[in-house]
Design a protein around this motif. Sequence first.
Motif, PDB file in Angstrom:
ATOM      1  N   ILE A  38       4.646 -35.565 -19.486  1.00  0.00           N
ATOM      2  CA  ILE A  38       3.378 -36.228 -19.228  1.00  0.00           C
ATOM      3  C   ILE A  38       2.386 -35.870 -20.335  1.00  0.00           C
ATOM      4  O   ILE A  38       2.398 -34.748 -20.840  1.00  0.00           O
ATOM      5  N   ARG A  39       1.560 -36.821 -20.693  1.00  0.00           N
ATOM      6  CA  ARG A  39       0.547 -36.599 -21.715  1.00  0.00           C
ATOM      7  C   ARG A  39      -0.664 -35.901 -21.092  1.00  0.00           C
ATOM      8  O   ARG A  39      -0.908 -35.992 -19.890  1.00  0.00           O
ATOM      9  N   GLN A  58      -4.997 -23.556 -19.045  1.00  0.00           N
ATOM     10  CA  GLN A  58      -3.883 -23.341 -18.119  1.00  0.00           C
ATOM     11  C   GLN A  58      -2.560 -23.764 -18.758  1.00  0.00           C
ATOM     12  O   GLN A  58      -1.547 -23.087 -18.616  1.00  0.00           O
ATOM     13  N   LEU A  59      -2.578 -24.886 -19.491  1.00  0.00           N
ATOM     14  CA  LEU A  59      -1.364 -25.335 -20.180  1.00  0.00           C
ATOM     15  C   LEU A  59      -0.941 -24.328 -21.250  1.00  0.00           C
ATOM     16  O   LEU A  59       0.250 -24.031 -21.389  1.00  0.00           O
ATOM     17  N   LYS A  60      -1.901 -23.787 -21.988  1.00  0.00           N
ATOM     18  CA  LYS A  60      -1.584 -22.774 -23.005  1.00  0.00           C
ATOM     19  C   LYS A  60      -0.963 -21.545 -22.358  1.00  0.00           C
ATOM     20  O   LYS A  60      -0.019 -20.965 -22.895  1.00  0.00           O
ATOM     21  N   GLN A  61      -1.496 -21.149 -21.213  1.00  0.00           N
ATOM     22  CA  GLN A  61      -0.954 -19.983 -20.503  1.00  0.00           C
ATOM     23  C   GLN A  61       0.488 -20.229 -20.063  1.00  0.00           C
ATOM     24  O   GLN A  61       1.372 -19.408 -20.281  1.00  0.00           O
ATOM     25  N   GLN A  75       1.837 -38.865 -35.256  1.00  0.00           N
ATOM     26  CA  GLN A  75       1.457 -40.266 -35.257  1.00  0.00           C
ATOM     27  C   GLN A  75      -0.044 -40.385 -35.105  1.00  0.00           C
ATOM     28  O   GLN A  75      -0.717 -39.421 -34.770  1.00  0.00           O
ATOM     29  N   ILE A  76      -0.555 -41.569 -35.338  1.00  0.00           N
ATOM     30  CA  ILE A  76      -1.981 -41.832 -35.154  1.00  0.00           C
ATOM     31  C   ILE A  76      -2.104 -42.970 -34.157  1.00  0.00           C
ATOM     32  O   ILE A  76      -1.507 -44.027 -34.361  1.00  0.00           O
ATOM     33  N   PRO A  77      -2.841 -42.766 -33.051  1.00  0.00           N
ATOM     34  CA  PRO A  77      -3.519 -41.526 -32.671  1.00  0.00           C
ATOM     35  C   PRO A  77      -2.512 -40.452 -32.261  1.00  0.00           C
ATOM     36  O   PRO A  77      -1.378 -40.761 -31.895  1.00  0.00           O
ATOM     37  N   PRO A  78      -2.934 -39.201 -32.323  1.00  0.00           N
ATOM     38  CA  PRO A  78      -2.024 -38.101 -31.978  1.00  0.00           C
ATOM     39  C   PRO A  78      -1.500 -38.240 -30.547  1.00  0.00           C
ATOM     40  O   PRO A  78      -2.206 -38.711 -29.662  1.00  0.00           O
ATOM     41  N   LYS A  79      -0.272 -37.842 -30.375  1.00  0.00           N
ATOM     42  CA  LYS A  79       0.352 -37.879 -29.045  1.00  0.00           C
ATOM     43  C   LYS A  79       0.939 -36.502 -28.769  1.00  0.00           C
ATOM     44  O   LYS A  79       1.695 -35.966 -29.571  1.00  0.00           O
ATOM     45  N   VAL A  80       0.556 -35.953 -27.626  1.00  0.00           N
ATOM     46  CA  VAL A  80       1.074 -34.648 -27.192  1.00  0.00           C
ATOM     47  C   VAL A  80       1.594 -34.818 -25.768  1.00  0.00           C
ATOM     48  O   VAL A  80       0.921 -35.386 -24.920  1.00  0.00           O
ATOM     49  N   GLU A  81       2.804 -34.343 -25.545  1.00  0.00           N
ATOM     50  CA  GLU A  81       3.398 -34.371 -24.200  1.00  0.00           C
ATOM     51  C   GLU A  81       3.722 -32.958 -23.764  1.00  0.00           C
ATOM     52  O   GLU A  81       4.004 -32.093 -24.583  1.00  0.00           O
ATOM     53  N   TYR A  82       3.702 -32.779 -22.455  1.00  0.00           N
ATOM     54  CA  TYR A  82       4.079 -31.511 -21.849  1.00  0.00           C
ATOM     55  C   TYR A  82       5.225 -31.767 -20.886  1.00  0.00           C
ATOM     56  O   TYR A  82       5.268 -32.803 -20.216  1.00  0.00           O
ATOM     57  N   LYS A  83       6.157 -30.821 -20.844  1.00  0.00           N
ATOM     58  CA  LYS A  83       7.263 -30.910 -19.894  1.00  0.00           C
ATOM     59  C   LYS A  83       7.692 -29.507 -19.511  1.00  0.00           C
ATOM     60  O   LYS A  83       7.343 -28.529 -20.179  1.00  0.00           O
ATOM     61  N   LEU A  84       8.432 -29.414 -18.432  1.00  0.00           N
ATOM     62  CA  LEU A  84       8.953 -28.122 -18.010  1.00  0.00           C
ATOM     63  C   LEU A  84      10.049 -27.666 -18.960  1.00  0.00           C
ATOM     64  O   LEU A  84      10.872 -28.471 -19.407  1.00  0.00           O
ATOM     65  N   SER A  85      10.069 -26.390 -19.274  1.00  0.00           N
ATOM     66  CA  SER A  85      11.171 -25.803 -20.034  1.00  0.00           C
ATOM     67  C   SER A  85      12.365 -25.657 -19.089  1.00  0.00           C
ATOM     68  O   SER A  85      12.247 -25.912 -17.877  1.00  0.00           O
ATOM     69  N   ASP A  86      13.480 -25.232 -19.613  1.00  0.00           N
ATOM     70  CA  ASP A  86      14.651 -25.024 -18.751  1.00  0.00           C
ATOM     71  C   ASP A  86      14.356 -24.002 -17.659  1.00  0.00           C
ATOM     72  O   ASP A  86      14.696 -24.215 -16.498  1.00  0.00           O
TER      73      ASP A  86
END
Length: 112
Positions: A38-39, A58-61, A75-86
């Motif tokens: 999710i972005r 909280q995401l950084k933690q 890319q432009i605009p920047p795209k960052v996604e977060y997901k669960l690690s294993d």
Amino acid sequence: MNKSNDNEEILCPCLVAQRLMQGKWAIIIMYYLSNGPIRFNELQRQMPKMTHATLSNQLKQLESEGLIIRTEYAQIPPKVEYKLSDIGKEFQPVLDSINLWGQKYIEYMKCK
């Protein structure tokens, strides 16, 4: 706390889990990420009354603890996604249990 108590705390699985899930929003963030990548802005829209800075912290933690992965696309605009690690995905049964218990508690409170 003395050194021996620090070592005992590290060996206690409940204390380790509690430390990893510190923060008011950690569990709900993990829950939303359990549905897939999710972005940031999409995640923030789902969070109740959370500031940009609070979500970012909280995401950084969670990332520093190895529970989530941040992927930045060039890319432009920047795209960052977060997901669960294993190892973050291994938390899924706990999330399912919390969700089930929360539903039961809501029903319980309706009957009071």
